[in-house]
Write a protein that holds these residues in place. Structure first.
Motif, short mmCIF file in Angstrom:
data_model
loop_
_atom_site.label_atom_id
_atom_site.label_comp_id
_atom_site.label_asym_id
_atom_site.label_seq_id
_atom_site.Cartn_x
_atom_site.Cartn_y
_atom_site.Cartn_z
N LEU A 37 9.47 6.93 -5.64
CA LEU A 37 9.30 5.78 -4.76
C LEU A 37 10.64 5.45 -4.12
CD1 LEU A 37 7.09 3.61 -7.14
CD2 LEU A 37 6.35 4.71 -5.02
N PRO A 38 10.66 4.85 -2.94
CA PRO A 38 11.92 4.53 -2.27
C PRO A 38 12.85 3.70 -3.15
CG PRO A 38 10.07 4.20 -0.79
CD PRO A 38 9.48 4.46 -2.14
N ALA A 39 14.13 3.99 -3.08
CA ALA A 39 15.11 3.30 -3.93
C ALA A 39 15.21 1.83 -3.60
CB ALA A 39 16.48 3.98 -3.77
N ASP A 40 14.91 1.45 -2.35
CA ASP A 40 15.04 0.05 -1.97
C ASP A 40 13.81 -0.79 -2.32
OD1 ASP A 40 13.35 1.17 -0.15
OD2 ASP A 40 14.36 0.41 1.64
N LEU A 41 12.85 -0.18 -2.97
CA LEU A 41 11.65 -0.91 -3.39
C LEU A 41 11.94 -1.59 -4.72
CD1 LEU A 41 8.65 -1.40 -2.60
CD2 LEU A 41 8.07 0.57 -4.01
N ALA A 42 11.74 -2.89 -4.79
CA ALA A 42 12.04 -3.64 -6.01
C ALA A 42 11.35 -3.01 -7.21
CB ALA A 42 11.61 -5.10 -5.84
N ALA A 43 12.05 -2.99 -8.34
CA ALA A 43 11.57 -2.28 -9.52
C ALA A 43 10.26 -2.82 -10.06
CB ALA A 43 12.63 -2.32 -10.62
N ASP A 44 9.98 -4.12 -9.79
CA ASP A 44 8.74 -4.70 -10.30
C ASP A 44 7.76 -5.06 -9.19
OD1 ASP A 44 10.20 -6.73 -9.20
OD2 ASP A 44 9.91 -8.15 -10.84
N LEU A 57 0.84 -1.19 0.00
CA LEU A 57 0.00 0.00 0.00
C LEU A 57 0.88 1.24 0.00
CD1 LEU A 57 -2.77 -0.75 2.69
CD2 LEU A 57 -2.93 -1.01 0.22
N VAL A 58 0.67 2.11 -0.99
CA VAL A 58 1.41 3.38 -1.07
C VAL A 58 0.39 4.51 -1.17
CG1 VAL A 58 3.07 4.77 -2.34
CG2 VAL A 58 3.37 2.28 -2.20
N VAL A 59 0.37 5.37 -0.16
CA VAL A 59 -0.54 6.51 -0.14
C VAL A 59 0.23 7.74 -0.60
CG1 VAL A 59 -1.97 8.00 1.31
CG2 VAL A 59 -1.92 5.53 1.72
N VAL A 60 -0.29 8.43 -1.61
CA VAL A 60 0.36 9.62 -2.15
C VAL A 60 -0.34 10.85 -1.58
CG1 VAL A 60 1.06 10.86 -4.22
CG2 VAL A 60 0.86 8.36 -4.27
N GLU A 61 0.40 11.63 -0.81
CA GLU A 61 -0.15 12.82 -0.16
C GLU A 61 -0.04 14.03 -1.09
OE1 GLU A 61 -1.60 12.85 2.69
OE2 GLU A 61 -0.81 11.25 3.96
N THR A 62 -1.17 14.64 -1.39
CA THR A 62 -1.19 15.90 -2.13
C THR A 62 -1.62 17.01 -1.18
OG1 THR A 62 -3.40 15.29 -2.86
CG2 THR A 62 -1.59 14.88 -4.40
N VAL A 63 -1.43 18.25 -1.60
CA VAL A 63 -1.83 19.37 -0.75
C VAL A 63 -3.35 19.45 -0.72
CG1 VAL A 63 -1.74 21.87 -0.43
CG2 VAL A 63 0.29 20.63 -1.24
N LEU A 118 2.34 0.02 5.22
CA LEU A 118 1.72 1.17 4.58
C LEU A 118 2.78 2.26 4.41
CD1 LEU A 118 -0.89 2.63 3.60
CD2 LEU A 118 -1.25 3.33 5.97
N LEU A 119 3.02 2.65 3.18
CA LEU A 119 4.02 3.65 2.87
C LEU A 119 3.33 4.93 2.44
CD1 LEU A 119 7.02 4.45 2.25
CD2 LEU A 119 6.66 3.51 -0.04
N ARG A 120 3.75 6.06 2.99
CA ARG A 120 3.21 7.36 2.58
C ARG A 120 4.33 8.17 1.94
NH1 ARG A 120 -1.88 8.29 4.64
NH2 ARG A 120 -2.51 6.89 6.33
N ILE A 121 4.03 8.74 0.77
CA ILE A 121 4.98 9.60 0.08
C ILE A 121 4.28 10.88 -0.33
CG2 ILE A 121 6.33 7.63 -0.77
CD1 ILE A 121 5.10 8.16 -3.55
N ALA A 122 5.05 11.94 -0.52
CA ALA A 122 4.49 13.19 -1.01
C ALA A 122 4.41 13.17 -2.53
CB ALA A 122 5.35 14.37 -0.55
N ALA A 123 3.37 13.77 -3.08
CA ALA A 123 3.24 13.85 -4.53
C ALA A 123 4.48 14.49 -5.14
CB ALA A 123 2.01 14.67 -4.89
N GLY A 124 5.01 13.87 -6.18
CA GLY A 124 6.21 14.37 -6.82
C GLY A 124 7.48 13.71 -6.33
#
Length: 468
Positions: free
Chosen positions: A393-400, A358-364, A384-390
């Motif tokens: 994705l974390p570099a350690d997350l497998a590409a596929d 699960l990746v939640v993208v936070e927008t303003v 559960l991973l939260r990232i800011a829009a823009g």
């Protein structure tokens, strides 16, 4: 002749902090109409009850108002997130009894806390999917559907004894701009306004709404010179005359750019009062100096008879708020998870891989929503991973590695839409979930972003075999 009323008798300011400031208490003791509470005034239910008690100690007749729409826009649940589904999802369930149950539940909580005026429901018909400020706050895009659900929510509140403020007259649903930040223009004829935007307001008035809130929008084919909040044509001829409303007209917050941009809050207050508004919601961060400046502007720009008329309407509202209230009957309620899932929009075959992250993208968030928690709740054992829009994705997350990418209003945020396309193309077993008002390709649209809807989303994911 009677002296002109105290201008404070028609003012509803906000303030900073979680306790009552001395300047507000002083004004309340001297006739201030009341206060409007915001997310920044809330840290817990107990603290909120204590705050409303402090307000009543200063002025037993004070109006205590709040925005509690029952979904994405929440103040009572600003710390933990709203348990309610929100208007758009209720509209898709389309069971007015369920909407009434939610409305009653929201009103029960407000009554228990000590709030007596809810700045809800939203009666706007969300006819423009690009709308940046209404969206899932609306029951839908069909005027008849919106009207019946607005009426159900209104009746449930008014039956408990909590007054409603149906908003944003004459309709904010067709805008592509946010009146917090600009002056939106709705360039439609009066006939189109009558057919599309006014029916929900008429239904709310017939259902007993004691107040109606204005919008800071320009409708040039009705009044080319004045936003609705400053328009005697819109407020007097349409709302009072054509719709027959005789209750209190409340302004949307006057600190919004659509009202006070370029002229300032004191001048906006005088213009709104002169045009026919009765109770002036000033917005957050008020001060005694601000109220003094408003009194000066009103004194020089508003006829005493108009001020007296507004003060009398507010006084009648206060009298109606002091009647007997029903005892609360329940905690937060919502339609069953299965009914809400059935109201989701789910593309055929939209099933994520069992191990998708699960990746939640936070927008303003828009200013009306603020920073209240939204989306899937934090549950032990569910990554559960939260990232800011823009952000990447974390570099350690497998590409596929497959993802369940969750965002609000994907189509309105190009960087989120671009990420969604990359995820679909490069990560088999991924899906995109839009918890806003969708307009474009997504696998799942929930039509609501509250924590309550987020919990239902997790229930659906579990039902289709996702394990996280």
């Amino acid at each position: 002749m009677s002296p002109a009323p105290n201008v404070d008798a028609v003012l509803l300011p906000g303030f900073r902090g979680t306790t009552l400031p001395d300047w507000v208490a002083d004004r309340l003791r001297n006739g201030l109409a009341g206060v409007c509470l915001y997310g920044e005034n809330v840290e817990s239910d107990g603290q909120l009850r204590s705050l409303t008690w402090q307000i009543r100690q200063a002025n037993p007749d004070a109006i205590i108002a709040i925005d509690e729409e029952g979904g994405d826009v929440t103040r009572v649940h600003y710390v933990d997130g709203s348990p309610y589904p929100g208007a758009a999802l209720l509209g898709r369930v389309d069971d007015v009894d369920e909407t009434a149950r939610v409305g009653r539940s929201v009103a029960d909580v407000l009554s228990w806390i000590g709030v007596d005026l809810n700045l809800a429901p939203v009666a706007d018909v969300n006819s423009d999917p690009r709308n940046p400020v209404i969206g899932v706050r609306s029951f839908g895009a069909d005027p008849a559907l919106v009207a019946r659900h607005v009426a159900a929510f209104t009746r449930a509140h008014e039956a408990v004894g909590v007054a409603t403020s149906v908003k944003h007259f004459p309709g904010h649903g067709a805008t592509s701009a946010d009146s917090h930040l600009a002056l939106p223009v709705v360039d439609v004829s009066l006939d189109e306004l009558r057919q599309r935007d006014l029916p929900p307001f008429r239904a709310a008035i017939e259902a007993g709404a004691r107040t109606v809130m204005t919008s800071h929008i320009l409708v040039p084919q009705v009044d080319p010179d004045n936003p609705a909040t400053f328009s005697s044509r819109i407020l007097g001829e349409l709302l009072r005359g054509e719709l027959g409303f005789d209750g209190v007209i409340v302004t949307d917050a006057l600190d919004m750019v659509g009202a006070s941009g370029g002229i300032g809050i004191p001048a906006a207050a005088a213009r709104a009062l002169a045009a026919g508004c009765d109770l002036l919601c000033l917005g957050t961060g008020g001060s005694a100096a601000q109220l003094d400046a408003i009194a000066d502007a009103v004194g020089s720009g508003v006829e005493p008879a108009r001020l007296a008329e507004a003060a009398a309407r507010v006084a009648r509202l206060v009298g109606s708020l002091r009647g007997d209230r029903s005892e609360p009957v329940s905690g937060p309620v919502a339609p069953g998870a299965d009914r809400m899932i059935a109201a989701f929009e789910i593309a055929p075959g939209a099933v994520p891989a069992p191990d998708a992250l699960l990746v939640v993208v936070e927008t303003v968030a828009n200013i009306a929503v603020g920073d209240a928690p939204w989306g899937p709740p934090e549950i032990a054992g569910i990554p559960l991973l939260r990232i800011a829009a823009g952000d990447p994705l974390p570099a350690d997350l497998a590409a596929d590695a497959p993802l369940v990418l969750i965002a609000k209003d994907v189509h309105r945020h190009p960087e989120v839409a671009a990420l969604a396309e990359v995820v679909r193309a490069s990560r088999p077993g991924s899906i995109v979930v839009d918890m806003g008002w969708p307009s474009g390709p997504v696998e799942v649209a929930t039509y609501g972003g509250s924590v309550g809807v987020g919990a239902v989303l997790l229930h659906w994911l579990d039902a289709v075999g996702w394990r996280g």
